[in-house]
Structures are given as structure tokens and as C-alpha cells.
Design a protein around this motif. Sequence first.
Motif, PDB file in Angstrom:
ATOM      1  N   GLN A   6       0.829  -1.200   0.000  1.00 62.31           N
ATOM      2  CA  GLN A   6       0.000   0.000   0.000  1.00 62.31           C
ATOM      3  C   GLN A   6       0.866   1.254   0.000  1.00 62.31           C
ATOM      4  O   GLN A   6       0.401   2.333  -0.340  1.00 62.31           O
ATOM      5  CB  GLN A   6      -0.954  -0.006   1.191  1.00 62.31           C
ATOM      6  CG  GLN A   6      -2.047  -1.041   1.019  1.00 62.31           C
ATOM      7  CD  GLN A   6      -3.050  -0.972   2.127  1.00 62.31           C
ATOM      8  OE1 GLN A   6      -3.584   0.084   2.421  1.00 62.31           O
ATOM      9  NE2 GLN A   6      -3.312  -2.106   2.752  1.00 62.31           N
ATOM     10  N   SER A   7       2.118   1.099   0.380  1.00 61.22           N
ATOM     11  CA  SER A   7       3.085   2.182   0.283  1.00 61.22           C
ATOM     12  C   SER A   7       3.755   2.059  -1.080  1.00 61.22           C
ATOM     13  O   SER A   7       4.420   1.061  -1.360  1.00 61.22           O
ATOM     14  CB  SER A   7       4.135   2.063   1.387  1.00 61.22           C
ATOM     15  OG  SER A   7       5.268   2.863   1.079  1.00 61.22           O
ATOM     16  N   ILE A  37       1.002   3.081  11.093  1.00 63.88           N
ATOM     17  CA  ILE A  37       0.851   2.977   9.637  1.00 63.88           C
ATOM     18  C   ILE A  37       0.486   1.544   9.254  1.00 63.88           C
ATOM     19  O   ILE A  37      -0.389   1.321   8.414  1.00 63.88           O
ATOM     20  CB  ILE A  37       2.128   3.462   8.930  1.00 63.88           C
ATOM     21  CG1 ILE A  37       2.245   4.979   9.100  1.00 63.88           C
ATOM     22  CG2 ILE A  37       2.128   3.071   7.455  1.00 63.88           C
ATOM     23  CD1 ILE A  37       3.534   5.570   8.633  1.00 63.88           C
ATOM     24  N   CYS A  41      -2.816   0.265   7.285  1.00 66.01           N
ATOM     25  CA  CYS A  41      -2.719  -0.552   6.064  1.00 66.01           C
ATOM     26  C   CYS A  41      -3.372  -1.924   6.251  1.00 66.01           C
ATOM     27  O   CYS A  41      -3.993  -2.438   5.314  1.00 66.01           O
ATOM     28  CB  CYS A  41      -1.262  -0.687   5.635  1.00 66.01           C
ATOM     29  SG  CYS A  41      -0.536   0.865   5.048  1.00 66.01           S
ATOM     30  N   SER A  87       3.598   9.099   6.026  1.00 66.11           N
ATOM     31  CA  SER A  87       2.761   8.672   4.900  1.00 66.11           C
ATOM     32  C   SER A  87       3.148   9.413   3.626  1.00 66.11           C
ATOM     33  O   SER A  87       3.066   8.856   2.538  1.00 66.11           O
ATOM     34  CB  SER A  87       1.273   8.845   5.213  1.00 66.11           C
ATOM     35  OG  SER A  87       0.948  10.195   5.432  1.00 66.11           O
ATOM     36  N   MET A  90       6.506   7.735   2.616  1.00 61.47           N
ATOM     37  CA  MET A  90       6.294   6.353   2.181  1.00 61.47           C
ATOM     38  C   MET A  90       5.327   6.271   1.007  1.00 61.47           C
ATOM     39  O   MET A  90       5.074   5.192   0.494  1.00 61.47           O
ATOM     40  CB  MET A  90       5.767   5.515   3.353  1.00 61.47           C
ATOM     41  CG  MET A  90       6.780   5.346   4.467  1.00 61.47           C
ATOM     42  SD  MET A  90       6.089   4.471   5.897  1.00 61.47           S
ATOM     43  CE  MET A  90       5.851   2.840   5.182  1.00 61.47           C
ATOM     44  N   ASP A  91       4.802   7.409   0.602  1.00 65.87           N
ATOM     45  CA  ASP A  91       3.878   7.500  -0.532  1.00 65.87           C
ATOM     46  C   ASP A  91       2.633   6.632  -0.316  1.00 65.87           C
ATOM     47  O   ASP A  91       2.327   5.745  -1.101  1.00 65.87           O
ATOM     48  CB  ASP A  91       4.580   7.133  -1.835  1.00 65.87           C
ATOM     49  CG  ASP A  91       3.850   7.674  -3.061  1.00 65.87           C
ATOM     50  OD1 ASP A  91       2.778   8.303  -2.895  1.00 65.87           O
ATOM     51  OD2 ASP A  91       4.338   7.464  -4.185  1.00 65.87           O
ATOM     52  N   ILE A  92       1.930   6.934   0.789  1.00 68.56           N
ATOM     53  CA  ILE A  92       0.640   6.302   1.081  1.00 68.56           C
ATOM     54  C   ILE A  92      -0.390   7.426   1.037  1.00 68.56           C
ATOM     55  O   ILE A  92      -0.771   7.994   2.052  1.00 68.56           O
ATOM     56  CB  ILE A  92       0.641   5.594   2.456  1.00 68.56           C
ATOM     57  CG1 ILE A  92       1.815   4.628   2.572  1.00 68.56           C
ATOM     58  CG2 ILE A  92      -0.692   4.862   2.683  1.00 68.56           C
ATOM     59  CD1 ILE A  92       1.998   4.043   3.958  1.00 68.56           C
TER      60      ILE A  92
END
Length: 146
Positions: A6-7, A37, A41, A87, A90-92
Amino acid sequence: MEVARQSKFVKNIIDTRKDAESPIVLEEVTGDVLAKIIEYCEHHKNNPLVNDDEHEVEPQRSDNILPWDKQFMEVDQDMLFKIMLASKNMDIKPLLDLGCKTVANMIRGKSAEEIRTMFDITDEFTDEEKEQSLKENEWAEAHKQG
């Protein structure tokens, strides 16, 4: 593995690394923040929120937070901003958007002074600078009232 994917940051590392056993380094993400996190997720692993910029047609709203997500974000400000920063790094995007919506809801209806107090922001402008800014931005006030 779906939780980690998801990241986008972690997904790219998983997809491109040669040694599957090597650890993934997440700089500036502490264990307590990573635990939050992962909790987020895990909750969304079977119903990942599609939230790509290219799919967004409507402007973002902050009044449509799911009950579980709202409760998840009931943390102190320090943790909230650490989750948002992690986030982002981590690109979420759905989690970052949730954090932004939470902050938007926190400041909705508050005056600038209340917001400064809430976030411990020092007002560094002199009265003359404030007056100058008001003069330079008269059009914005007129637009709000009109």
C-alpha cells in the motif's frame, strides 16, 4: 505483503530489489509511527482506498471520513504530524489525505489566533506588517463577502 504494497515507496523497493531478505530502511519513521501505519494498512488491505490524482474529479472534502478512520486519527498532534510526514515519505496517499482532512477539520471555523494557539505558532508580524498585508489583500476579503 499486500499491506506493505500500500506504500508506493515500499512497493517499488520490493519490486526492484534483488535480495528479498535485505531490510527496507524507512528513515525518520519511528517504531510507534510505523506501528500506526501498519495498523492503517492492515485495516485497508482488503478494501484499499483508490486515491490517485488522475482519478480525482471532485474537490477533496473533509467531512466524509469513515468512522474507523476518524477514530484511528484520534491521536495527539505530535503523532498526527509524524503519521502525515511518514505517509508522505512512504507515498501512502490515502493516509496522507486522511491526515490532511483531520487537520482541516481541526481548524475549521477557527480564527487565525485560535489556529496559532492550537499549533503553537508564533505571530512574528508587527502591527504595521499586518496592516500592510490587509491592504494588499483587500480583494480577497471583498471576494469572500461578495
